[in-house]
Design a protein around this motif. Structure first.
Motif: not given
Length: 289
Positions: A142-154, A183-199
């Motif tokens: 849910w990180g991307e959703v919350v980032a969108f809400v608070f660093f966008g509309p709110v 959201v795009a910024l968070m996606l970059v980090n999370n795509i980069r870390d897919i392998a380590t985050d999965t573990i």
């Protein structure tokens, strides 16, 4: 001993534009509506910056004590590398939250928008809850959703409302464009870390949907803000100056789509940071002209 450079790096300066862009757009909208007020604008900026810094320190602390950051690919973290103790980093996060709370209280007092205290409290709770609770929502996608809400509309509409006392439909559209770049910024980090985050058992959005879908999602998220600017331009044509980011956004999206390896992720991160900041500043300027 932790140096001042370590603390600055831990605050992750390249992410702070996510707090600057919404304030720039909200203030530009306030100028367009002849309602600009300098003090509320500065206080809104202080709130946004303090919360973003707090999030970065809180994430450093929480992931560090869980061991999630031990094999990370991105920038070094204070706790994971032993550059600072967990207690010191946690206290830095709490201090930043405190600054955000004080600036927020001053903002609602100056503007007499007392109901926004509840919004601020939820924002601080969400910032800590990203990784700082026993069931962090950042670990469940849910990180991307919350980032969108608070660093966008709110953030954008909050900046506008505290200066003008009103919200317009085109400001809502503009706030969507701002939030999508966060959201795009968070996606970059999370795509980069897919392998380590999965573990580590960290079920971020890219982990949940898979790398291929996450990369396609990134492409969409990066290009949609340009469409938002075009819609806003029907009301105020100068908003179109923010569409100059269309080409660099397309290049970044293409780079992600063709399968950028981890070694090039820092380049994409820098690129989206530059584009996101430019978009916010230019859209804000376009509205103000």
């Amino acid at each position: 001993m932790t140096t001042s450079q370590d603390w600055v790096a831990g605050a992750r300066p390249r992410t702070l534009w996510t707090a600057i862009s919404p304030v720039a757009v909200g203030t530009g909208a306030a100028i367009l509506l002849d309602g600009f007020r300098l003090i509320p604008a500065l206080l809104a900026l202080a709130v946004g910056l303090a919360i973003q810094i707090a999030v970065n320190y809180a994430n450093d602390y929480s992931d560090g004590v869980r061991g999630t950051d031990m094999d990370r690919v991105g920038p070094d973290r204070l706790v994971a590398t032993g550059k600072a103790t967990p207690t010191a980093v946690r206290n830095a996060a709490f201090l930043s939250f405190g600054v955000a709370a004080i600036a927020g209280l001053a903002l609602v007092a100056v503007t007499e928008t007392w109901w926004l205290l509840a919004v601020g409290a939820v924002a601080i709770a969400a910032a800590w809850g990203y990784t700082g609770t026993s069931r962090p929502y950042g670990y469940s996608g849910w990180g991307e959703v919350v980032a969108f809400v608070f660093f966008g509309p709110v953030a954008t509409l909050g900046t506008l409302y505290t200066q003008t006392g009103t919200i317009t439909w085109w400001a809502v559209v503009a706030s969507v464009g701002v939030g999508l770049y966060s959201v795009a910024l968070m996606l970059v980090n999370n795509i980069r870390d897919i392998a380590t985050d999965t573990i580590a058992g960290k079920r971020t959005l890219p982990v949940r949907v898979g790398e291929a879908r996450a990369r396609r999602m990134f492409m969409t998220v990066v290009m949609l803000p340009v469409a938002c600017s075009v819609v806003v331009a029907f009301v105020h044509p100068w908003a179109l100056i923010s569409t100059v980011v269309a080409l660099p956004s397309l290049l970044i999206a293409f780079g992600m789509r063709v399968g950028a390896e981890k070694i090039s992720m820092p380049l994409i991160f820098k690129g989206i940071s530059g584009v996101g900041l430019a978009y916010g500043l230019l859209l804000g300027l376009g509205l103000a002209l």
